[in-house]
Design a protein around this motif. Structure first.
Motif, PDB file in Angstrom:
ATOM      1  N   GLN A  35       5.786  -0.741   0.422  1.00 50.13           N
ATOM      2  CA  GLN A  35       5.056  -0.340   1.631  1.00 50.13           C
ATOM      3  C   GLN A  35       5.336   1.117   1.978  1.00 50.13           C
ATOM      4  O   GLN A  35       4.419   1.885   2.264  1.00 50.13           O
ATOM      5  N   GLN A  36       6.607   1.532   1.918  1.00 50.36           N
ATOM      6  CA  GLN A  36       6.990   2.899   2.266  1.00 50.36           C
ATOM      7  C   GLN A  36       6.375   3.918   1.298  1.00 50.36           C
ATOM      8  O   GLN A  36       5.812   4.928   1.725  1.00 50.36           O
ATOM      9  N   GLU A  41      11.624  -5.415  -3.796  1.00 47.29           N
ATOM     10  CA  GLU A  41      11.532  -4.244  -2.924  1.00 47.29           C
ATOM     11  C   GLU A  41      10.161  -4.120  -2.267  1.00 47.29           C
ATOM     12  O   GLU A  41       9.484  -3.100  -2.385  1.00 47.29           O
ATOM     13  N   THR A  56       2.525   4.140   1.833  1.00 49.46           N
ATOM     14  CA  THR A  56       2.201   4.788   3.111  1.00 49.46           C
ATOM     15  C   THR A  56       2.465   6.286   3.047  1.00 49.46           C
ATOM     16  O   THR A  56       1.640   7.091   3.493  1.00 49.46           O
ATOM     17  N   GLU A  57       3.603   6.682   2.459  1.00 48.65           N
ATOM     18  CA  GLU A  57       3.912   8.108   2.330  1.00 48.65           C
ATOM     19  C   GLU A  57       2.892   8.811   1.436  1.00 48.65           C
ATOM     20  O   GLU A  57       2.483   9.938   1.717  1.00 48.65           O
ATOM     21  N   PRO A  81       9.530  -3.808   1.010  1.00 46.78           N
ATOM     22  CA  PRO A  81       9.520  -2.699   1.971  1.00 46.78           C
ATOM     23  C   PRO A  81       9.429  -1.327   1.292  1.00 46.78           C
ATOM     24  O   PRO A  81       8.795  -0.415   1.825  1.00 46.78           O
ATOM     25  N   LYS A  82      10.034  -1.189   0.114  1.00 53.33           N
ATOM     26  CA  LYS A  82       9.933   0.090  -0.595  1.00 53.33           C
ATOM     27  C   LYS A  82       8.501   0.329  -1.048  1.00 53.33           C
ATOM     28  O   LYS A  82       8.002   1.454  -0.966  1.00 53.33           O
ATOM     29  N   TYR A 135       0.491  -1.775   5.500  1.00 46.85           N
ATOM     30  CA  TYR A 135       0.247  -0.497   4.839  1.00 46.85           C
ATOM     31  C   TYR A 135      -1.261  -0.294   4.794  1.00 46.85           C
ATOM     32  O   TYR A 135      -2.023  -1.244   4.935  1.00 46.85           O
TER      33      TYR A 135
END
Length: 198
Positions: free
Chosen positions: A129-130, A124, A133-134, A126-127, A44
């Motif tokens: 990171q998501q 979480e 990034t968003e 990966p959450k 990220y």
């Protein structure tokens, strides 16, 4: 009137803009999720700064406003999922507070997309990171934070005009900041009285 050089400079700044994001992360869940994202080597953007707090309810809205004043382009407050708080009800307070601060930011002219509240557990990664990034992409599309900045100065050729504008701006900014702080205090005390009297 802007010269060609100043227009080019403004465009260069917009093209090379990398937003600074501050994450207030709950020690028990979100910070562990961020750690999991790191140990899992999930990528990220590096322009995210994580500030660990004991609980998401520990984040006072004045911290968020101060972050914007100090030049942060976006703020993320992240904590445990509702019902999973280490301190039982902390994230319920967070949810109520930051619904109010979103409305206040709109009133102050700050784009509400610059501020997010998310629930991210320790499992979480990966959450995390998501979400980060968003948020970076969303804030990059909005552009640099120009509201409430401490380091923004008015530059005009005539010294007298500059002095009068800065003095007027400072008085107005101080009055707005005092009003916002008083409004938040009133809301907190009102909410706490309602919560504890029920």
């Amino acid at each position: 009137i802007m010269s060609d050089n100043s227009v080019k400079t403004a465009n260069d700044v917009a093209e090379n803009f990398e937003p600074k994001i501050l994450v207030f992360a709950c020690n028990w869940c979100t910070y562990a999720g961020a750690d999991l994202a790191g140990t899992s080597r999930l990528q990220y953007p590096p322009n995210v700064r994580i500030l660990r707090v004991p609980c998401s309810c520990r984040v006072n809205p004045q911290f968020v406003i101060r972050a914007f004043q100090r030049g942060i382009d976006g703020v993320l407050v992240a904590g445990c999922h509702p019902g999973d708080c280490h301190y039982t009800t902390g994230n319920y307070y967070t949810r109520r507070r930051f619904l109010l601060i979103n409305r206040m930011m709109e009133y102050m002219g700050i784009d509400p997309k610059r501020f997010h509240t998310r629930w991210i557990s320790g499992a979480e990664g990966p959450k995390f990171q998501q979400v980060v990034t968003e948020m970076i992409e969303e804030v990059r599309a909005i552009g640099p934070n120009r509201k409430l900045r401490d380091d923004m100065k008015v530059t005009v050729n005539t010294d007298d005009i500059v002095a009068s504008v800065e003095a007027d701006t400072k008085v107005v900014a101080d009055n707005v900041q005092c009003f916002c702080i008083q409004f938040l205090r009133f809301v907190y005390f009102s909410l706490d009285k309602v919560c504890f009297s029920a």
